[in-house]
Design an enzyme around this catalytic site. Structure first.
Site, PDB file in Angstrom:
ATOM      1  CD  GLN A 230      -2.958   1.105   2.223  1.00 14.13           C
ATOM      2  OE1 GLN A 230      -2.842   1.195   3.433  1.00 14.13           O
ATOM      3  NE2 GLN A 230      -4.116   0.843   1.648  1.00 14.13           N
ATOM      4  CG  HIS A 232      -1.204   7.071   3.466  1.00 13.45           C
ATOM      5  ND1 HIS A 232      -1.645   8.350   3.238  1.00 13.45           N
ATOM      6  CD2 HIS A 232      -1.968   6.577   4.466  1.00 13.45           C
ATOM      7  CE1 HIS A 232      -2.631   8.615   4.090  1.00 13.45           C
ATOM      8  NE2 HIS A 232      -2.851   7.552   4.837  1.00 13.45           N
ATOM      9  CG  LEU A 242       0.241   8.978   7.719  1.00 12.69           C
ATOM     10  CD1 LEU A 242       0.197   8.382   6.332  1.00 12.69           C
ATOM     11  CD2 LEU A 242      -0.478   8.087   8.700  1.00 12.69           C
ATOM     12  CD  GLU A 245      -8.021   7.091   4.363  1.00  8.33           C
ATOM     13  OE1 GLU A 245      -6.999   6.545   3.926  1.00  8.33           O
ATOM     14  OE2 GLU A 245      -9.101   6.517   4.458  1.00  8.33           O
ATOM     15  NE  ARG A 276      -5.169   4.781   3.873  1.00  7.18           N
ATOM     16  CZ  ARG A 276      -4.810   4.403   5.082  1.00  7.18           C
ATOM     17  NH1 ARG A 276      -4.048   3.356   5.240  1.00  7.18           N
ATOM     18  NH2 ARG A 276      -5.200   5.088   6.129  1.00  7.18           N
ATOM     19  CG  HIS A 341       0.632   3.768   5.056  1.00  2.00           C
ATOM     20  ND1 HIS A 341       1.153   4.529   6.076  1.00  2.00           N
ATOM     21  CD2 HIS A 341      -0.607   3.387   5.474  1.00  2.00           C
ATOM     22  CE1 HIS A 341       0.263   4.605   7.065  1.00  2.00           C
ATOM     23  NE2 HIS A 341      -0.803   3.910   6.730  1.00  2.00           N
TER      24      HIS A 341
HETATM   25  C1  LIG Z   1       2.453   6.529  10.433  1.00  2.00           C
HETATM   26  C2  LIG Z   1       1.415   5.456  10.440  1.00  2.00           C
HETATM   27  C3  LIG Z   1       0.113   5.735  10.800  1.00  2.00           C
HETATM   28  C4  LIG Z   1      -0.861   4.738  10.799  1.00  2.00           C
HETATM   29  N1  LIG Z   1      -2.146   5.057  11.143  1.00  2.00           N
HETATM   30  C5  LIG Z   1      -3.079   4.071  11.180  1.00  2.00           C
HETATM   31  C6  LIG Z   1      -4.409   4.359  11.591  1.00  2.00           C
HETATM   32  O1  LIG Z   1      -4.750   5.485  11.959  1.00  2.00           O
HETATM   33  N2  LIG Z   1      -5.308   3.344  11.586  1.00  2.00           N
HETATM   34  C7  LIG Z   1      -4.973   2.076  11.227  1.00  2.00           C
HETATM   35  O2  LIG Z   1      -5.833   1.199  11.261  1.00  2.00           O
HETATM   36  N3  LIG Z   1      -3.708   1.785  10.858  1.00  2.00           N
HETATM   37  C8  LIG Z   1      -2.761   2.740  10.833  1.00  2.00           C
HETATM   38  N4  LIG Z   1      -1.480   2.423  10.465  1.00  2.00           N
HETATM   39  C9  LIG Z   1      -1.101   1.017  10.300  1.00  2.00           C
HETATM   40  C10 LIG Z   1      -0.946   0.369  11.672  1.00  2.00           C
HETATM   41  O3  LIG Z   1      -0.496   1.323  12.594  1.00  2.00           O
HETATM   42  C11 LIG Z   1       0.038  -0.793  11.671  1.00  2.00           C
HETATM   43  O4  LIG Z   1      -0.257  -1.666  10.624  1.00  2.00           O
HETATM   44  C12 LIG Z   1      -0.043  -1.560  12.991  1.00  2.00           C
HETATM   45  O5  LIG Z   1       0.078  -0.683  14.087  1.00  2.00           O
HETATM   46  C13 LIG Z   1       1.010  -2.633  13.063  1.00  2.00           C
HETATM   47  O6  LIG Z   1       0.990  -3.189  14.351  1.00  2.00           O
HETATM   48  P1  LIG Z   1       1.796  -4.512  14.670  1.00  2.00           P
HETATM   49  O7  LIG Z   1       1.532  -4.822  16.098  1.00  2.00           O
HETATM   50  O8  LIG Z   1       1.501  -5.532  13.658  1.00  2.00           O
HETATM   51  O9  LIG Z   1       3.327  -4.106  14.456  1.00  2.00           O
HETATM   52  P2  LIG Z   1       4.220  -2.898  15.039  1.00  2.00           P
HETATM   53  O10 LIG Z   1       3.466  -1.939  15.844  1.00  2.00           O
HETATM   54  O11 LIG Z   1       4.985  -2.385  13.878  1.00  2.00           O
HETATM   55  O12 LIG Z   1       5.205  -3.654  16.035  1.00  2.00           O
HETATM   56  C14 LIG Z   1       6.169  -4.560  15.570  1.00  2.00           C
HETATM   57  C15 LIG Z   1       6.963  -5.053  16.767  1.00  2.00           C
HETATM   58  O13 LIG Z   1       7.803  -6.113  16.374  1.00  2.00           O
HETATM   59  C16 LIG Z   1       9.094  -5.945  16.907  1.00  2.00           C
HETATM   60  N5  LIG Z   1      10.026  -6.636  15.995  1.00  2.00           N
HETATM   61  C17 LIG Z   1      10.088  -6.560  14.652  1.00  2.00           C
HETATM   62  N6  LIG Z   1      11.020  -7.398  14.176  1.00  2.00           N
HETATM   63  C18 LIG Z   1      11.563  -8.013  15.246  1.00  2.00           C
HETATM   64  C19 LIG Z   1      12.584  -9.000  15.407  1.00  2.00           C
HETATM   65  N7  LIG Z   1      13.217  -9.530  14.368  1.00  2.00           N
HETATM   66  N8  LIG Z   1      12.910  -9.376  16.674  1.00  2.00           N
HETATM   67  C20 LIG Z   1      12.276  -8.847  17.744  1.00  2.00           C
HETATM   68  N9  LIG Z   1      11.288  -7.925  17.637  1.00  2.00           N
HETATM   69  C21 LIG Z   1      10.946  -7.527  16.409  1.00  2.00           C
HETATM   70  C22 LIG Z   1       9.278  -4.452  17.010  1.00  2.00           C
HETATM   71  O14 LIG Z   1      10.206  -4.132  18.006  1.00  2.00           O
HETATM   72  C23 LIG Z   1       7.855  -4.014  17.400  1.00  2.00           C
HETATM   73  O15 LIG Z   1       7.703  -4.093  18.802  1.00  2.00           O
HETATM   74  C24 LIG Z   1      -0.502   3.418  10.440  1.00  2.00           C
HETATM   75  C25 LIG Z   1       0.807   3.125  10.096  1.00  2.00           C
HETATM   76  C26 LIG Z   1       1.753   4.123  10.069  1.00  2.00           C
HETATM   77  C27 LIG Z   1       3.152   3.769   9.632  1.00  2.00           C
END
Ligand SMILES: Cc1cc2nc3c(=O)[nH]c(=O)nc-3n(C[C@H](O)[C@H](O)[C@H](O)COP(=O)(O)OP(=O)(O)OC[C@H]3O[C@@H](n4cnc5c(N)ncnc54)[C@H](O)[C@@H]3O)c2cc1C
Length: 565
Positions: A230, A232, A242, A245, A276, A341
């Site tokens: 994706q 953005h 970012l 939206e 998007r 994004h």
């Molecule tokens: C700027 C921005 C704004 C966004 N806004 C929105 C929104 O308003 N609404 C929405 O629905 N989505 C939004 N998104 C998307 C959404 O935020 C993310 O897709 C989501 O938060 C991802 O969460 P997660 O828990 O999967 O991973 P993350 O929050 O990315 O966490 C990943 C974790 O894995 C750990 N990690 C990674 N690799 C390793 C490794 N090899 N060994 C040990 N630890 C590791 C990291 O330390 C981290 O703790 C946004 C994304 C961005 C970038």
């Protein structure tokens, strides 16, 4: 040897949601390469979707309508049963978050406020101003501390150890001590987030290397639909931070250098609130037609919202614009351009978040449960992380309670850790060769230039060649410093191996998929082709080579139609 019943890798929303629901009688730990509150989830701005029907313009909303919007938004590549599962659970999920302490913004009268978002038929995005991810992550972290979840921070997982189709644990690099060691676990849940930094322009945090996805792939687990990346529509010009939206949801306009609201040429009904993929392509097309500014950006104009609304609903956006572009959106339009994004694809798992490897689960952005298909709707990812993070925690708990303690598995874990140590020593003993930052820069340029928003066979084939050249050069990598404590260079070298795999899998999927669907736009195959391509791509590593296969999409109620907005 450190041993856990359930080891959650990743301290973002998906990881914390998994840890919180895991059976308290089990020994559960969260391991993360950064402090959990630095996970990319903290940066989520605009909100989280659920059909609460709180907005006066959205009273008739329902979870079924949410599911339909999600499926249509996905360009019909979502598995419909999974999208329905998520949307049905959305409403109770929001109330659970509220009860855990998430300070959502409110409408007068006290109900949770909801704003319109792209591709949604109703205003159903719940938010906390423009800091939604921050408040949810902090709340789940506080709850995890309260429930005495064990945390191992600043530990990088380098390998998933699998024996005869069963997961035994992981190998980690502990940054603070500079040591490599195995961690045994009866179940491992990956919640390792996305890979935005494979691209040059991205809204993602610097830590988003996607190594978790690459590590699962190396362990023989298929990756699904990785070609769907994706972009953005609105990242701040140059820094690519970012601009949510939500800014368009609150009423912001996109204008080109003629002062025209050009979205009327691309999505005359939804305008700025089309999904998007459509808005991002429209912006890029305008820029390429010479209708942008400095051939780089167009404007997002928020001035019509007025100072009061901007300060109340979008305070973080205003701060970002002032601090990083010297522009106050109350007075001036914001220069924006599309940027990578989100990753729709990821580790192939089923509705229980389980993979083909026993004891290995994945949830959140690193996983592909097939909710978002070819294009994710804004506000659906935060929802996905919490709903499926919980499912992963529950399913892993059930499986661990029903399974026997593993015996005779420590030798393999120790051997794998030793293998990693040897590799690091090799990188250390060399004093010349390739530096990782140079390779990373080369990779990013290729991905942005040739595997970006507009794709074609020639560029994709060239990208495959170039990635393979970089892979050869990676064999000559070396570490310039000798100290392994907090060696960011070592982290980058280890993770770069995954980034190469991800780049290859994304490109290969894109090259094979000779159609246009959602975020995957082929200028040489401009139409969606359901007859041949209504299917998921799977890429599996076999004998060191990527093997492509396909899997049917689950269609329940909604027959694929042409998407119009
Ligand atoms: C700027 C921005 C704004 C966004 N806004 C929105 C929104 O308003 N609404 C929405 O629905 N989505 C939004 N998104 C998307 C959404 O935020 C993310 O897709 C989501 O938060 C991802 O969460 P997660 O828990 O999967 O991973 P993350 O929050 O990315 O966490 C990943 C974790 O894995 C750990 N990690 C990674 N690799 C390793 C490794 N090899 N060994 C040990 N630890 C590791 C990291 O330390 C981290 O703790 C946004 C994304 C961005 C970038």
């Amino acid at each position: 040897m450190l041993s856990q019943d359930i080891l959650v890798v990743g301290g973002g929303l998906a990881g914390l949601a998994a840890a919180l629901v895991s059976d308290p009688q089990l020994n559960v730990a969260v391991l993360s390469k950064v402090h959990p509150l630095r996970s990319h989830s903290v940066a989520a701005q605009g909100g989280i979707n659920a059909a609460l029907g709180n907005n006066p313009e959205g009273r008739d909303d329902s979870w079924e309508k949410h599911a339909f919007d999600t499926i249509k938004g996905s360009d019909y590549l979502a598995d419909q049963d999974i999208a329905e599962l998520m949307c049905e659970r959305a409403v109770s999920t929001i109330y659970e978050l509220e009860h855990l302490g998430v300070p959502f913004s409110r409408f007068p009268g006290g109900v949770i406020a909801q704003r319109p978002f792209g591709g949604a038929g109703f205003p159903r995005t719940c938010y906390a101003a423009d800091r939604t991810g921050l408040v949810i992550l902090h709340t789940l972290y506080e709850q995890s501390i309260k429930r005495q979840v064990k945390f191992y921070n600043e530990w990088l997982v380098t390998k998933l150890v699998v024996k005869d189709g069963r997961c035994l644990g992981v190998v980690v690099y502990d940054l603070a001590r500079g040591e490599v060691m195995p961690v045994k676990a009866r179940a491992v849940i990956f919640a390792t987030g996305g890979y935005g930094r494979v691209y040059q322009r991205t809204t993602n945090a610097f830590i988003n290397h996607g190594s978790g996805i690459g590590i699962a792939y190396k362990a023989g687990i298929p990756l699904k639909d990785m070609e769907f990346v994706q972009f953005h529509p609105t990242s701040l010009y140059d820094t690519n931070i970012l601009i949510t939206e939500g800014a368009r949801g609150e009423g912001g306009y996109l204008v080109n250098n003629k002062g025209k609201r050009f979205m009327e040429d691309y999505a005359s009904s939804a305008m700025e609130l089309a999904p998007r993929d459509i808005v991002a392509r429209a912006i890029q097309t305008e820029i390429e037609k010479g209708n942008g500014f400095e051939d780089e950006y167009v404007y997002l104009d928020l001035r019509l919202l007025g100072e009061k609304k901007i300060k109340k609903r979008l305070p973080g956006i205003r701060e970002i614009c002032i601090n990083f572009a010297g522009i106050d959106p109350v007075e001036k339009p914001i220069p924006i351009q599309p940027a990578q994004h989100y990753s729709m694809g990821g580790i192939d798992v089923n509705a229980q978040c389980a993979s083909i490897v026993e004891g290995f689960y994945a949830a959140g952005e690193c996983a592909c449960i097939s909710i978002h298909g070819a294009n994710r709707l804004g506000g659906n990812s935060l929802l996905d992380t919490v709903v499926f993070g919980k499912i992963a925690g529950e399913e892993a708990s059930k499986a661990v309670k029903g399974s026997k303690e593993l015996k005779d598995d420590e030798k393999m874990l120790l051997d794998e850790a030793l293998g990693m140590k040897k590799k690091i020593q090799e990188w250390q003993t060399k004093d010349s060769g390739e530096r990782v930052h140079r390779l990373l820069n080369r990779l990013k340029v290729i991905m942005s230039d040739r595997v970006g928003m507009f794709r074609n066979k020639k560029d994709l084939s060239k990208a495959m060649e170039k990635i393979s050249e970089i892979r050869d050069d990676y064999k000559r990598i070396y570490i310039s410093g000798q100290c392994l404590r907090y060696s960011q260079e070592l982290v980058n070298i280890i993770e770069f191996d995954s980034m190469l795999d991800l780049a290859e899998v994304i490109t290969l999927g894109a090259l094979n998929r000779e159609e246009t669907r959602g975020s995957h736009f082929r200028v040489d195959f401009k139409d969606r082709n359901d007859k041949d391509w209504l299917k998921h791509t799977l890429v599996t590593l076999k004998d060191g080579k990527p093997r492509v296969s396909y899997k049917n999409v689950n269609i329940s109620k909604y027959e694929p139609k042409v998407r119009t907005y």
